[in-house]
Scaffold this motif. Sequence first.
Motif, PDB file in Angstrom:
ATOM      1  N   GLU A  85       0.843  -1.218   0.057  1.00  0.00           N
ATOM      2  CA  GLU A  85       0.052   0.050  -0.095  1.00  0.00           C
ATOM      3  C   GLU A  85       1.013   1.412  -0.262  1.00  0.00           C
ATOM      4  N   ASP A  86       2.178   1.142   0.153  1.00  0.00           N
ATOM      5  CA  ASP A  86       3.190   2.074   0.132  1.00  0.00           C
ATOM      6  C   ASP A  86       3.278   2.879  -1.215  1.00  0.00           C
ATOM      7  N   PRO A  87       3.135   4.177  -1.559  1.00  0.00           N
ATOM      8  CA  PRO A  87       3.454   4.739  -2.853  1.00  0.00           C
ATOM      9  C   PRO A  87       4.669   4.101  -3.538  1.00  0.00           C
ATOM     10  N   ALA A  88       5.661   3.971  -2.687  1.00  0.00           N
ATOM     11  CA  ALA A  88       6.763   3.548  -3.433  1.00  0.00           C
ATOM     12  C   ALA A  88       6.765   2.128  -4.136  1.00  0.00           C
ATOM     13  N   GLY A  92       7.735   1.427  -7.646  1.00  0.00           N
ATOM     14  CA  GLY A  92       8.443   0.438  -7.897  1.00  0.00           C
ATOM     15  C   GLY A  92       7.981  -0.641  -9.336  1.00  0.00           C
ATOM     16  N   GLU A  93       6.744  -0.782  -8.949  1.00  0.00           N
ATOM     17  CA  GLU A  93       6.015  -1.519 -10.253  1.00  0.00           C
ATOM     18  C   GLU A  93       6.257  -0.926 -11.510  1.00  0.00           C
ATOM     19  N   ALA A 117       8.434  -5.151  -6.132  1.00  0.00           N
ATOM     20  CA  ALA A 117       7.392  -4.339  -6.828  1.00  0.00           C
ATOM     21  C   ALA A 117       8.130  -4.176  -8.152  1.00  0.00           C
ATOM     22  N   ALA A 118       9.610  -4.037  -8.360  1.00  0.00           N
ATOM     23  CA  ALA A 118      10.185  -3.968  -9.447  1.00  0.00           C
ATOM     24  C   ALA A 118      10.392  -5.083 -10.300  1.00  0.00           C
ATOM     25  N   ALA A 122       8.424  -5.728 -13.835  1.00  0.00           N
ATOM     26  CA  ALA A 122       9.238  -6.227 -14.995  1.00  0.00           C
ATOM     27  C   ALA A 122       8.457  -7.631 -15.608  1.00  0.00           C
ATOM     28  N   CYS A 123       7.997  -8.590 -14.602  1.00  0.00           N
ATOM     29  CA  CYS A 123       7.651  -9.598 -14.896  1.00  0.00           C
ATOM     30  C   CYS A 123       6.253  -9.240 -15.732  1.00  0.00           C
ATOM     31  N   GLU A 124       5.456  -8.588 -15.324  1.00  0.00           N
ATOM     32  CA  GLU A 124       3.862  -8.337 -15.995  1.00  0.00           C
ATOM     33  C   GLU A 124       4.229  -7.593 -17.181  1.00  0.00           C
TER      34      GLU A 124
END
Length: 252
Positions: A85-88, A92-93, A117-118, A122-124
């Motif tokens: 839920e963090d904006p970070a 990252g996504e 998140a990163a 990348a995967c999606e």
Amino acid sequence: MSSGASGRPDQQPDQYKGPVRLRGRSIDPSTTDQRLLDSRGPADWVHTDPWRVLRIQAEFVEGFGQLSELGAAVGVFGSARTRPEDPAYAQGEELGRKLVEAGFAVVTGGGPGAMEAANKGACEAGGTSVGLGIELPFEAGLNDWVDIGINFRYFFVRKTMFVKYSQGFVVLPGGLGTLDELFEALTLVQTRKVTRFPIALLGVDHWGGLLDWMRGTLLGRGTISAGDLDMMTLTDDVDEAVSLMVDASREG
């Protein structure tokens, strides 16, 4: 890849020691790095350390072999404690997705939080999502969005893989581990061990105070030069961070 619920009464996060996974009573309270670096105890290191060299060599060989054909890649660092839920986390996504769209593989520490998140972004986006894990007593292996994962016993081997196979770093908000990775990268650039290596700090509120301190205290006392601060780009804009990576890649 991450540990799932098993219903066992002694269930706790899995521990990874290189390629080995441990559970329950088999979990070792110490780590390989700790045993290597801890100077306390008997002098049996005289007999064991030469053999450790072979294990260290094996980790380098495994990492080089797996990543040698990775292609253009960007390392992404950030806190394992970042919540979804963090904006970070959303940032990252977005970062992972846009790096893939720009033609990069995404390399993280493979853990939860900002790293997850990163990797997820990348995967999606259909790109290559890499996780370089490390043996720790309190983390449960690689996140579920890692396609290529390597678990290391030794921090210094893992750090070598990050620098060798990344064309730059984007640093999301993080704590001690993230600071360690950031300042090691800065030192390598400052000493010209690596060249054309962009570093983007993503999160003005999080990183701005650090840069203010470096400018006011370190630069003020002459312990760094003004050019050292130019090694980092501070921004809240994911597109700016990605563009920095793209421009550096073209120049190289």
